[in-house]
Design a protein around this motif. Sequence first.
Motif, PDB file in Angstrom:
ATOM      1  N   TRP A  18      37.004  31.533  38.777  1.00  0.00           N
ATOM      2  CA  TRP A  18      36.557  30.683  37.666  1.00  0.00           C
ATOM      3  C   TRP A  18      36.497  31.461  36.359  1.00  0.00           C
ATOM      4  O   TRP A  18      36.675  30.890  35.285  1.00  0.00           O
ATOM      5  N   THR A  19      36.251  32.752  36.429  1.00  0.00           N
ATOM      6  CA  THR A  19      36.307  33.574  35.218  1.00  0.00           C
ATOM      7  C   THR A  19      37.707  33.522  34.613  1.00  0.00           C
ATOM      8  O   THR A  19      37.870  33.390  33.395  1.00  0.00           O
ATOM      9  N   ALA A  41      32.965  37.516  28.649  1.00  0.00           N
ATOM     10  CA  ALA A  41      32.872  37.216  30.087  1.00  0.00           C
ATOM     11  C   ALA A  41      32.249  38.392  30.838  1.00  0.00           C
ATOM     12  O   ALA A  41      31.402  38.210  31.723  1.00  0.00           O
ATOM     13  N   SER A  68      37.291  37.952  26.865  1.00  0.00           N
ATOM     14  CA  SER A  68      37.228  38.886  27.985  1.00  0.00           C
ATOM     15  C   SER A  68      35.947  39.709  27.933  1.00  0.00           C
ATOM     16  O   SER A  68      35.238  39.852  28.939  1.00  0.00           O
ATOM     17  N   GLU A 128      29.251  36.659  43.234  1.00  0.00           N
ATOM     18  CA  GLU A 128      30.056  35.938  42.251  1.00  0.00           C
ATOM     19  C   GLU A 128      30.240  36.762  40.977  1.00  0.00           C
ATOM     20  O   GLU A 128      31.358  36.892  40.452  1.00  0.00           O
ATOM     21  N   LEU A 129      29.147  37.303  40.510  1.00  0.00           N
ATOM     22  CA  LEU A 129      29.158  37.921  39.194  1.00  0.00           C
ATOM     23  C   LEU A 129      29.776  39.317  39.194  1.00  0.00           C
ATOM     24  O   LEU A 129      30.379  39.725  38.208  1.00  0.00           O
ATOM     25  N   ASN A 132      38.106  31.166  31.087  1.00  0.00           N
ATOM     26  CA  ASN A 132      38.537  31.839  29.867  1.00  0.00           C
ATOM     27  C   ASN A 132      39.921  31.378  29.431  1.00  0.00           C
ATOM     28  O   ASN A 132      40.210  31.265  28.241  1.00  0.00           O
ATOM     29  N   ILE A 187      41.276  40.211  32.181  1.00  0.00           N
ATOM     30  CA  ILE A 187      41.633  38.859  31.757  1.00  0.00           C
ATOM     31  C   ILE A 187      42.738  38.871  30.701  1.00  0.00           C
ATOM     32  O   ILE A 187      43.705  38.099  30.781  1.00  0.00           O
ATOM     33  N   SER A 215      36.877  40.432  34.540  1.00  0.00           N
ATOM     34  CA  SER A 215      36.787  40.364  33.079  1.00  0.00           C
ATOM     35  C   SER A 215      37.530  41.508  32.396  1.00  0.00           C
ATOM     36  O   SER A 215      38.029  41.354  31.278  1.00  0.00           O
ATOM     37  N   ALA A 267      33.348  38.532  39.096  1.00  0.00           N
ATOM     38  CA  ALA A 267      33.686  37.994  37.776  1.00  0.00           C
ATOM     39  C   ALA A 267      33.721  39.103  36.731  1.00  0.00           C
ATOM     40  O   ALA A 267      34.614  39.146  35.876  1.00  0.00           O
ATOM     41  N   ASN A 321      28.624  38.146  32.645  1.00  0.00           N
ATOM     42  CA  ASN A 321      28.497  38.348  34.082  1.00  0.00           C
ATOM     43  C   ASN A 321      27.571  39.510  34.415  1.00  0.00           C
ATOM     44  O   ASN A 321      26.826  39.451  35.405  1.00  0.00           O
ATOM     45  N   GLY A 327      33.670  33.449  41.826  1.00  0.00           N
ATOM     46  CA  GLY A 327      33.326  34.063  40.548  1.00  0.00           C
ATOM     47  C   GLY A 327      34.532  34.621  39.829  1.00  0.00           C
ATOM     48  O   GLY A 327      34.705  34.415  38.621  1.00  0.00           O
TER      49      GLY A 327
END
Length: 425
Positions: A324-325, A151, A148, A266-267, A329, A277, A274, A270, A155, A321
Motif C-alpha cells: 500500500w505504500t 512515507a 517517499s 506493516e510499518l 504514493n 519508492i 519508502s 512500509a 511509517n 504495508g
Amino acid sequence: MQRTSESVPSVERENFNHLVQDIGWFGLALPATTHFLSAFAIRLGASASLLGLMAAIPSLIVLISAGLAGWWAKRYPDSIHALYWPALGQRFAFLLPALTPFLPTEWRPYWLVAAIAIPALPQGISTVLFLVMIRESVEKSRITTLLSRRALSLNLGVGISAFTLGFWLDNAPFPFNYQVMYMGAFILALVSLWHVKQTKVLFHAETPEVEESKESVWKTAGFRKAAIVAGLAHMTFFSIVAMTPMFLMKKLGADESFLAFYALSELTAAATVSFYITRIIKLLGSRTSVAIGLMGTGVAAAINAISPTLAFTLIGGALSGASWTIAGNSTFSFFSESTPLENATRYTRVYTQVLFAAMFVGPLIGSNLVDLVHIDLASVLLFGAALRFMAGAVIQADFDWNFRHWHMPFSPSRLHSDFRNSGQD
C-alpha cells in the motif's frame, strides 16, 4: 503559476524538511485512530456494520466538505493561510474519542462514530488545501522524492507509536488507557500542525479560476484517468480494512499487544519500501506501480484469511504495508503528472472527492457482507483480496477511460513505454 522572489533553493529545502517533520509527528498520533480505534469500538461492543460506518461516514462528510475548499481558499492570500483552521479542526479526531467513557454505556459505540465524523467536516477542506500546498511549496520534479521521505517519516512515527501504545493499552486499566492515548495523540498532532504552518508558498497557483477553466475537469483526459485509477485503488483497498482487526481479535484471539506487533510488521515493511519508492516509480511508471502495489495488498489479505495462527498474519501485515505504500504514493504521483498546476485547487478538490467517495463505498462492502449477507470474516477477506487483485489488473490494463481501446496488461511494449516516460513531468 507565479514564483515568489525569495531564494527558492533555501526556502524549498526548509519547506521540504518541515513537510517531512510534519508527517513524522502526525504519524506518532495516527495509530490512535487508524490502528486502535476499531479495537476500542470492539471492546465497547461495536458490530461489523458499526465498524463499517466508522470508516465510511467520515469519508462521506469529507467528500461533501471538500467541495467547499475553493470557496474557503478565496478568503485567504495563499494555501498555507487557508489551511490552518481546517487542519486544526481535523485534529480534533484525536481528542473527541477521549470523551467516550463519560457517556452512557449504550451510547459509547455511536459516539465514536460521531467523534470521527465531526472533524471530517474541516478535514475535507484541509485535505484539498494540503495537496495544493505541497504542489505550491516544492518543485514538481521533487514531489515524488518528498512523498517517499514523507512515507518513511510517517511509517517510522506510526511504527514507534503503535508499538508503544499497544503495550500501554494492554497493561493500563480500561478505559483510562484509551483516554490518555487520545489526549496524547492530540498534542502530537498539534506539533505536526506547527510544522505545516512554517511552510512557505513558492509557486503560487492562482485560486480564482479563469473563465475558460469552468469546463468540467472530467473532460481532461489525464485527470479522468488519474481520478479513476485512484478511485479504484482506494475503494478496493478499504473494502476490508475495517474487517481485518475484527478478524484478528474475534477469530484468532488478538489483543492490543498483538495489534501493535501487526502494525509494526506493516510499518517496518512500509518504511523499508519508502527508501525505494522513487526508484520504483521511475522504473515502472506511477500507474504500473499503483497496479502492482494494489495486487500486493490483495495477496496480503489472502494470506491473512488463510493464516492458521496469529504469528502467520504478520507476513500478511508486512506485505500489506509495503504494497500500500507503493500504491498510495504512486496514485498522487500519477495525479501530479497528469494534471497542470494552474487551477490546482479545482483539480485537487475533485480528485479528493473521488478518493473519499471510494473510501465511503469501500468499507460498506466488507461490513455489509458480514452483517447483512452473514458471510464469515475469513471469506470476506478473501473476497476483498479478489477485488484488489482485479482492480490492479484493470488499472494496469489501461483503458483510455473512453472505453474505446484496451491494452493488454503487463505487455512488454507497455512496460517499455512506462520506463521511457517515467522521468517526464
